[in-house]
Scaffold this motif. Sequence first.
Motif, PDB file in Angstrom:
ATOM      1  N   ASP A 133       0.825  -1.209   0.000  1.00 58.99           N
ATOM      2  CA  ASP A 133       0.000   0.000   0.000  1.00 58.99           C
ATOM      3  C   ASP A 133       0.861   1.262   0.000  1.00 58.99           C
ATOM      4  OD1 ASP A 133      -2.210  -1.589  -0.011  1.00 58.99           O
ATOM      5  OD2 ASP A 133      -2.631  -1.392   2.141  1.00 58.99           O
ATOM      6  N   LYS A 137       1.169   4.131  -2.940  1.00 54.68           N
ATOM      7  CA  LYS A 137       0.962   5.554  -2.658  1.00 54.68           C
ATOM      8  C   LYS A 137       2.147   6.380  -3.155  1.00 54.68           C
ATOM      9  CE  LYS A 137      -0.068   8.785   1.096  1.00 54.68           C
ATOM     10  NZ  LYS A 137       0.970   9.751   0.668  1.00 54.68           N
ATOM     11  N   ILE A 140       1.983   6.678  -6.924  1.00 57.26           N
ATOM     12  CA  ILE A 140       1.004   7.684  -7.358  1.00 57.26           C
ATOM     13  C   ILE A 140       1.575   9.089  -7.181  1.00 57.26           C
ATOM     14  CG2 ILE A 140      -1.270   8.654  -6.884  1.00 57.26           C
ATOM     15  CD1 ILE A 140      -2.181   5.854  -6.050  1.00 57.26           C
ATOM     16  N   TYR A 177      -7.683  -0.428  -1.010  1.00 62.37           N
ATOM     17  CA  TYR A 177      -6.889   0.793  -0.812  1.00 62.37           C
ATOM     18  C   TYR A 177      -7.151   1.816  -1.920  1.00 62.37           C
ATOM     19  CZ  TYR A 177      -2.821   3.836  -0.408  1.00 62.37           C
ATOM     20  OH  TYR A 177      -2.009   4.938  -0.293  1.00 62.37           O
ATOM     21  N   LEU A 178      -7.324   1.330  -3.172  1.00 65.63           N
ATOM     22  CA  LEU A 178      -7.529   2.247  -4.302  1.00 65.63           C
ATOM     23  C   LEU A 178      -9.001   2.553  -4.559  1.00 65.63           C
ATOM     24  CD1 LEU A 178      -4.904   0.835  -6.836  1.00 65.63           C
ATOM     25  CD2 LEU A 178      -4.705   2.869  -5.399  1.00 65.63           C
ATOM     26  N   LYS A 181     -10.279   6.101  -5.340  1.00 70.29           N
ATOM     27  CA  LYS A 181      -9.151   6.945  -5.753  1.00 70.29           C
ATOM     28  C   LYS A 181      -8.924   6.861  -7.255  1.00 70.29           C
ATOM     29  CE  LYS A 181      -6.804   6.379  -1.304  1.00 70.29           C
ATOM     30  NZ  LYS A 181      -5.571   5.886  -0.611  1.00 70.29           N
TER      31      LYS A 181
END
Length: 287
Positions: A133, A137, A140, A177-178, A181
Amino acid sequence: MKYMVMECYPSYAVLLDENGCFFKAANLHYEIGQMVENPVLMKQTSLKEHRTIKWISSGIVAIAACFIIVFGFIYYQNYMATYSSIFLSINPSIQMDLNRHGTVIGLTGTNEDGIALVEGYDCKGKDKVTVTDELIKRAIDMGFLSEGGRVSFSIDTPDEVLFQEYGVELRSNVAQYLDGKMTVTIEIFNYKDSQQNLTHDNSSSSSALPSSSSSISSSSSLAPSSQPAYIPPPSSDDDYDDTDYGPHNDGITDYNDDDNDQGNTNYDENNEDEDSDDDNDDDDDDD
């Protein structure tokens, strides 16, 4: 019996008796060289008891050493040795080495972007899901992953059960997690299967292509000669300028050549008989 004080220590003294034997006795404020009587002698340990105590002490030390070795080996195998690996590929490619408990013990960038992604990141004591994760991040934030991108996991485990467990866990946690997003494609591969397929493809390609050396050898062996070989006649004292064969022939066969056995050719056994018959026919015509 009298004793002479030989050595003095805070709690005991070493005495020498009249027979030349040494004893330990309680130090009652003795001084070296002092002669004393009726000292408080300390219990003397026999040689057998001393050896027994030594063996017991050695055994305890050996058992403790074995325990430390075994415990250290088990700890190393469970917590420090690489048990499985996960290859994360976004555009950066990263290799995560895990111990038996799924904790990341090593993190390596396998390409230029991967090295940049893991630079300055501390994975110590974190499990695979947390590291994944946090790396996503970072990807990204650094512009490596955006909407419609692809996240691939190639999992190398010693058994199929662990592969399935890791695959389901990673897919569900990354999707969670995504969520909200961005939308990405998540792929899970078995590292061993992909390596076997790659090896099989390479071997098939190698067997399908002939070697250049064999091709050259074959073409050179099958190529015809561009000019026929000419073998000259053996040398002789005879004159072969006028010959019916070879590069100097005049195109006319001379059957009356002196070389042909005084006018007799070898091309027909009845050549002389035929010549005689022709002469007789000419005489009849004249008559």
